[in-house]
Scaffold this motif. Sequence first.
Motif, short mmCIF file in Angstrom:
data_model
loop_
_atom_site.label_atom_id
_atom_site.label_comp_id
_atom_site.label_asym_id
_atom_site.label_seq_id
_atom_site.Cartn_x
_atom_site.Cartn_y
_atom_site.Cartn_z
N ALA A 24 0.84 -1.20 0.00
CA ALA A 24 0.00 0.00 0.00
C ALA A 24 0.87 1.24 0.00
N GLU A 57 -3.75 3.64 0.04
CA GLU A 57 -4.38 2.86 -1.02
C GLU A 57 -3.52 1.65 -1.34
N TYR A 58 -4.19 0.54 -1.54
CA TYR A 58 -3.51 -0.68 -1.94
C TYR A 58 -3.22 -0.57 -3.42
N ILE A 82 -7.51 1.31 4.67
CA ILE A 82 -6.84 1.25 3.37
C ILE A 82 -7.90 1.13 2.29
N PHE A 84 -8.98 -0.18 -1.19
CA PHE A 84 -8.61 -1.27 -2.10
C PHE A 84 -9.30 -1.05 -3.44
N LEU A 105 -3.48 -6.87 4.69
CA LEU A 105 -2.21 -6.54 4.02
C LEU A 105 -1.24 -7.69 4.25
#
Length: 129
Positions: A24, A57-58, A82, A84, A105
Amino acid sequence: PTYTCPITGEEAPNGAPTADYAGAIIHFCCGSCPEPFAKDPAAVLKASAAKGWIAGEYLFDPVNGAKVKMSAAKGYSVYKGIAFPFGTLEDKKAFDAEPKKYGELPSKEALYCPVEKRTVTHATAGGQQ
C-alpha cells in the motif's frame, strides 16, 4: 478517496510525502510524518483505522492480484483504513462480501516482479525500471 495522514489526522494533499507499506501507499500531510510512521507502521495504521481515517491505497486488486491504479479502478472499498481498488465490479462485490478474506495486508513484502523476473526498489516501480 480523500486520504488522511495517519500521524496528524490532517488531510494528505496531492504531492505530499508517501511511504510504501505492505503493498500500500500511505499518504502523509507533511515531510515530518513518515519518520514516526516508520517506527511502528502496523500500530499507526490500526489507530488511524479506528478513527475512521483512510490512510492509504492498496496497489493491487485484492481479489485477482492485478495491479490497479486508483484512477483506473472500477470501484474501491475501504477496509482497516486502506482503500482497495478493483479491476472489475465482480471483484468489488466478492471483496465486499468477505473483506476479511481479501483485505489483510501481506505480513511480508515481496518486492519482486514475476513478469520481469527481478527485484524492484519499491512497490510502485514494477514495470517502470
